[in-house]
Design a protein around this motif. Structure first.
Motif, PDB file in Angstrom:
ATOM      1  N   TYR A  27    -106.659  31.220 -33.167  1.00  0.00           N
ATOM      2  CA  TYR A  27    -107.915  31.740 -34.235  1.00  0.00           C
ATOM      3  C   TYR A  27    -108.942  30.798 -32.775  1.00  0.00           C
ATOM      4  CZ  TYR A  27    -109.125  28.598 -37.863  1.00  0.00           C
ATOM      5  OH  TYR A  27    -109.411  27.720 -38.532  1.00  0.00           O
ATOM      6  N   MET A  34    -115.891  35.341 -35.016  1.00  0.00           N
ATOM      7  CA  MET A  34    -115.335  35.460 -36.586  1.00  0.00           C
ATOM      8  C   MET A  34    -116.464  34.752 -37.221  1.00  0.00           C
ATOM      9  SD  MET A  34    -111.778  33.742 -36.877  1.00  0.00           S
ATOM     10  CE  MET A  34    -111.889  32.856 -38.369  1.00  0.00           C
ATOM     11  N   VAL A  45    -117.443  28.361 -40.228  1.00  0.00           N
ATOM     12  CA  VAL A  45    -116.047  28.814 -39.540  1.00  0.00           C
ATOM     13  C   VAL A  45    -114.890  27.302 -39.558  1.00  0.00           C
ATOM     14  CG1 VAL A  45    -114.655  30.005 -37.539  1.00  0.00           C
ATOM     15  CG2 VAL A  45    -116.946  31.063 -38.822  1.00  0.00           C
ATOM     16  N   CYS A  90    -106.145  37.058 -44.938  1.00  0.00           N
ATOM     17  CA  CYS A  90    -106.752  36.386 -44.031  1.00  0.00           C
ATOM     18  C   CYS A  90    -107.065  37.323 -42.708  1.00  0.00           C
ATOM     19  CB  CYS A  90    -106.413  34.728 -42.928  1.00  0.00           C
ATOM     20  SG  CYS A  90    -106.089  33.169 -43.939  1.00  0.00           S
ATOM     21  N   LEU A  99    -111.464  34.582 -46.390  1.00  0.00           N
ATOM     22  CA  LEU A  99    -111.101  33.622 -45.054  1.00  0.00           C
ATOM     23  C   LEU A  99    -110.866  31.954 -45.664  1.00  0.00           C
ATOM     24  CD1 LEU A  99    -110.130  33.919 -42.682  1.00  0.00           C
ATOM     25  CD2 LEU A  99    -112.375  33.188 -41.874  1.00  0.00           C
ATOM     26  N   TRP A 161    -110.248  39.688 -34.188  1.00  0.00           N
ATOM     27  CA  TRP A 161    -109.687  38.760 -34.696  1.00  0.00           C
ATOM     28  C   TRP A 161    -108.803  38.204 -35.359  1.00  0.00           C
ATOM     29  CZ3 TRP A 161    -110.314  37.230 -39.325  1.00  0.00           C
ATOM     30  CH2 TRP A 161    -111.289  37.848 -40.437  1.00  0.00           C
ATOM     31  N   ALA A 162    -109.104  39.830 -36.013  1.00  0.00           N
ATOM     32  CA  ALA A 162    -107.812  39.414 -37.416  1.00  0.00           C
ATOM     33  C   ALA A 162    -106.723  39.960 -37.018  1.00  0.00           C
ATOM     34  CB  ALA A 162    -108.183  40.915 -38.142  1.00  0.00           C
TER      35      ALA A 162
END
Length: 406
Positions: A27, A34, A45, A90, A99, A161-162
């Motif tokens: 990620y 994000m 983040v 998440c 998250l 991003w998920a």
């Protein structure tokens, strides 16, 4: 069921251990996106990475001793199940707070893979052969961080991003099936230990009095802190500051991991010929030199991708040698509590790395300077740990007798 000594079993252990780098590296290209999607800043983040490492470190103190009592396999099944559920949390997190919670739970479950993968190698292969097997496992594992950022960038581009966390969920589900259906228990019943707190504390106290255990652990932890400083800051330095696209960042990251892959292959090939401590002297010198070059370029105002990626390739060649050799050195004299030794080793490794990553995030000035200085200090500390704690306790040898030190 797989045979414990088969090459396929080594591959399974490598895949189980690879959960750690997959959960951190995949990620990384998505971190700026994000931050924007969750309406938060880079520091929050970056905290998802540091919090993951802190939770990972904390969980390791428990999974090893519990596995010394109940076996490696059942503890790994529980851990991967928790990781699967946390990855789904998440993926569907509506805010950065959710998250952060998901990442912490991911860490608690994900710790079982690396800790018990290392312990299983020690259970199966003994003190001498473990270093060679860990080296080749690390070579296989290098595919995970090499491919993870590229895969993460592709998922970010096409699915958001998920989707990164949904893929991690799928990986955990596949590993669960392999654990349940194919993996035998590597810990013999006669090696089981009590989980009574006095016994666990006595094992940890014994390990902390071993000069060799502390030395090998600090060598690894310092090198890992340099790697984690890069993981924590590189996406913001290379993408936001230096203008690389997420895909270009993934390519650069792959080149860096190729350095790690080369180091692990060298380690496996020359483990018996050169001996553990000669390899570690060479490797820590490489880490110190590479980190110093990167820091010097940053302080001199050379802010270009090659000034970060080039030195870090050399750093990762050194760390590719350091990782399996220092792991084997720390676990070699402790077959009676390999799970606890692996736990304490991982706890110290992750705690030092998480602190380093948090400092990089806290003092990030928008350039590569903070990250590069942190990597430089990590390389120098790794060399000092070898000279001050490992080499000073016994002469460097060039024979397999090195593996019986401690």
């Amino acid at each position: 069921m797989l045979r414990l000594t088969s090459p396929a079993m080594v591959g399974v252990l490598a895949a189980l251990t690879a959960l750690g780098p997959l959960a951190t590296d995949m990620y990384l290209p998505a971190m700026p996106a994000m931050a924007e999607a969750l309406n938060t800043g880079p520091d929050q983040v970056q905290l998802t990475l540091s919090l993951y490492m802190a939770g990972f470190a904390l969980a390791q103190l428990f999974v090893g001793p519990v596995s010394d009592r109940f076996g490696r396999k059942p503890v790994m099944i529980v851990g991967f199940g928790l990781f699967l559920l946390a990855s789904l949390l998440c993926a569907f997190a509506p805010s950065v707070e959710w998250l952060l919670a998901g990442r912490f739970l991911q860490a608690l479950g994900g710790a079982a893979g690396p800790v018990l993968g290392r312990a299983a190698v020690r259970d199966i292969h003994g003190p001498v052969e473990a270093a060679r097997v860990l080296s080749y496992m690390a070579s296989t594992m290098a595919m995970a961080p090499a491919l993870a950022p590229v895969v993460g960038a592709g998922l970010l581009l096409f699915f958001g991003w998920a989707s990164v966390f949904l893929l991690l969920s799928l990986y955990a589900a596949i590993m669960l099936l392999i654990l349940v259906l194919l993996m035998p228990e590597p810990l013999p019943p006669e090696h089981r230990q009590s989980v009574a707190p006095p016994v666990i504390l006595a094992n940890y106290r014994m390990l902390l009095t071993q000069r060799s255990f502390i030395g090998y652990t600090l060598i690894n932890a310092s090198g890992f802190a340099g790697l984690f400083a890069f993981l924590s800051g590189s996406s913001f330095v290379l993408i936001e500051y230096m203008g690389l696209s997420p895909f270009q960042y993934g390519i650069g990251f792959t080149l860096i991991v190729a350095g790690f892959f080369s180091g692990t292959l060298f380690s496996g090939r020359y483990s018996h010929r050169l001996g553990r401590d000669r390899l570690l002297l060479l490797a820590t010198l490489m880490c110190a030199l590479a980190g110093t070059i990167m820091a010097g370029l940053a302080i001199a105002g050379v802010h270009a991708p090659w000034a970060v990626i080039g030195p870090h390739i050399l750093f990762l060649v050194g760390f590719g040698i350091v990782m399996p050799q220092s792991m084997a050195g720390a676990l070699a004299p402790n077959p009676q509590c390999a799970g606890s030794a692996s736990s304490l080793f991982g706890f110290l490794q992750m705690t030092i790395a998480a602190l380093g990553g948090a400092l990089v995030g806290q003092f990030h000035d928008g350039t590569s300077r903070t990250m590069a200085i942190a990597i430089g200090l990590a390389g120098v500390l790794s060399l000092l740990a070898f000279i001050g704690l490992v080499r000073s306790s016994a002469p460097v040898k060039g024979t397999p007798a090195d593996y019986r030190q401690g």
